[in-house]
Write an enzyme that holds these catalytic residues in place. Structure first.
Site, PDB file in Angstrom:
ATOM      1  N   CYS A 210       0.834  -1.200   0.000  1.00 12.11           N
ATOM      2  CA  CYS A 210       0.000   0.000   0.000  1.00 12.11           C
ATOM      3  C   CYS A 210       0.877   1.262   0.000  1.00 12.11           C
ATOM      4  O   CYS A 210       1.979   1.264   0.552  1.00 12.11           O
ATOM      5  CB  CYS A 210      -0.894   0.006   1.229  1.00 12.11           C
ATOM      6  SG  CYS A 210      -2.176  -1.254   1.166  1.00 12.11           S
ATOM      7  N   CYS A 238       1.409  -9.327   6.219  1.00 11.34           N
ATOM      8  CA  CYS A 238       0.083  -8.724   6.386  1.00 11.34           C
ATOM      9  C   CYS A 238      -0.858  -9.665   7.120  1.00 11.34           C
ATOM     10  O   CYS A 238      -1.897  -9.252   7.609  1.00 11.34           O
ATOM     11  CB  CYS A 238      -0.507  -8.363   5.029  1.00 11.34           C
ATOM     12  SG  CYS A 238      -0.850  -9.797   3.993  1.00 11.34           S
TER      13      CYS A 238
HETATM   14 FE1  SF4 Z   1      -2.439  -1.451   3.404  1.00 17.28          FE
HETATM   15 FE2  SF4 Z   1      -1.890  -2.972   5.558  1.00 17.28          FE
HETATM   16 FE3  SF4 Z   1      -1.016  -0.428   5.358  1.00 17.28          FE
HETATM   17 FE4  SF4 Z   1      -3.591  -0.935   5.747  1.00 17.28          FE
HETATM   18  S1  SF4 Z   1      -1.881  -1.386   7.148  1.00 17.28           S
HETATM   19  S2  SF4 Z   1      -2.791   0.587   4.355  1.00 17.28           S
HETATM   20  S3  SF4 Z   1      -3.829  -2.757   4.435  1.00 17.28           S
HETATM   21  S4  SF4 Z   1      -0.392  -2.203   4.092  1.00 17.28           S
END
Ligand code: SF4
Length: 261
Positions: A210, A238
């Site tokens: 992200c 994740c």
């Molecule tokens: Fe993406 Fe995980 Fe960051 Fe949320 S915490 S924005 S899902 S990488």
């Protein structure tokens, strides 16, 4: 009608022994021959490894299913790259999965839009809602998923096999055809086969997720150091490959941190 195919631990163990020394293409070919076309998919965030797997799978079956998740926080370059991939592999069934809008809204109302910076727990919750849950819903309809994981990417991946039974996701088969490949082998494959690569690699990124949670790395840093870089000691995961619900994530965290639990 979908032909469901399932294996037990013993059967998958035997298959894993047989295929563990084989080339990635042979492992993928076995899976494509074994499972119903609608029940097997390449699951990828379109990074280097995923693109190598995607290319190999398309060469074996042009209309292979490909699943990727739009967390709604991806870099603009990723959205453009998805279209580039679709143009390059026009027969592949590239499906973009999305999080449940209600779950995202509820999380943001409760925790804030950028809560992932506040604590590991909130970061994992965000990854769960935006990334893991959409994938888990999709895996529910599969008998086999193909990933681009490699053993030397991170400690939590060091023991993966090329063929595994994924007890965290309904006991379906999880295929890691690149398990024993190095990063150099992946990039060699991409160059040799003129595979499109995510444009952010050219800007110093070595692992791409992200937008707010990924940065380029400096020379000498670990390839996954640019993911959630503000966290110290936590696994760069994740949750999809070591699920939180079953304790897999915590197990890996303690293993990495050297804690005896
Ligand atoms: Fe993406 Fe995980 Fe960051 Fe949320 S915490 S924005 S899902 S990488």
């Amino acid at each position: 009608m979908l032909q469901r195919v399932a294996f037990d631990d013993l059967e998958v163990g035997e298959i894993a022994i047989e295929l563990d020394d084989r080339e990635p293409q042979e492992v993928i070919a076995w899976a494509l021959d074994t499972f119903d076309p609608d029940a097997i998919a390449v699951v990828t965030a379109l990074q280097a490894e995923g693109m190598a797997i995607l290319d190999m799978a398309v060469r074996l079956r042009p209309e292979v299913r490909v699943l990727t998740v739009d967390t709604l926080r991806l870099p603009a370059a990723t959205y453009r790259f998805i279209e580039e991939v679709r143009a390059r592999y026009p027969h592949a069934q590239v499906e973009v999965l999305s999080p449940d809008p209600g779950a995202v809204e509820a999380m943001e109302l409760r925790d804030g839009r950028d809560s992932f910076r506040d604590s590991l727990a909130l970061r994992l919750r965000c990854c769960q809602v935006r990334k893991v849950q959409p994938l888990v819903r999709a895996l529910d309809g599969l008998d086999c998923w193909i990933t681009g994981l490699r053993r030397d990417q991170w400690a939590s991946r060091a023991a993966i096999r090329k063929v595994e039974l994924d007890h965290d996701h309904n006991g379906i088969v999880k295929l890691n055809p690149l398990a024993d490949w190095t990063k150099d082998e992946v990039w060699e494959y991409l160059a040799d086969h003129d595979v499109p690569v995510h444009p952010l690699y050219a800007e110093g990124y070595t692992s791409i997720g992200c937008d707010p949670c990924t940065r380029p790395v400096s020379p000498g840093e670990d390839d996954r150091a640019g993911r959630w870089w503000w966290e110290t000691g936590a696994p760069k995961e994740c949750g999809i490959h070591c699920p939180i619900e079953t304790g897999g994530f915590e197990h890996e965290a303690h293993a990495i941190l050297g804690e005896d639990r």
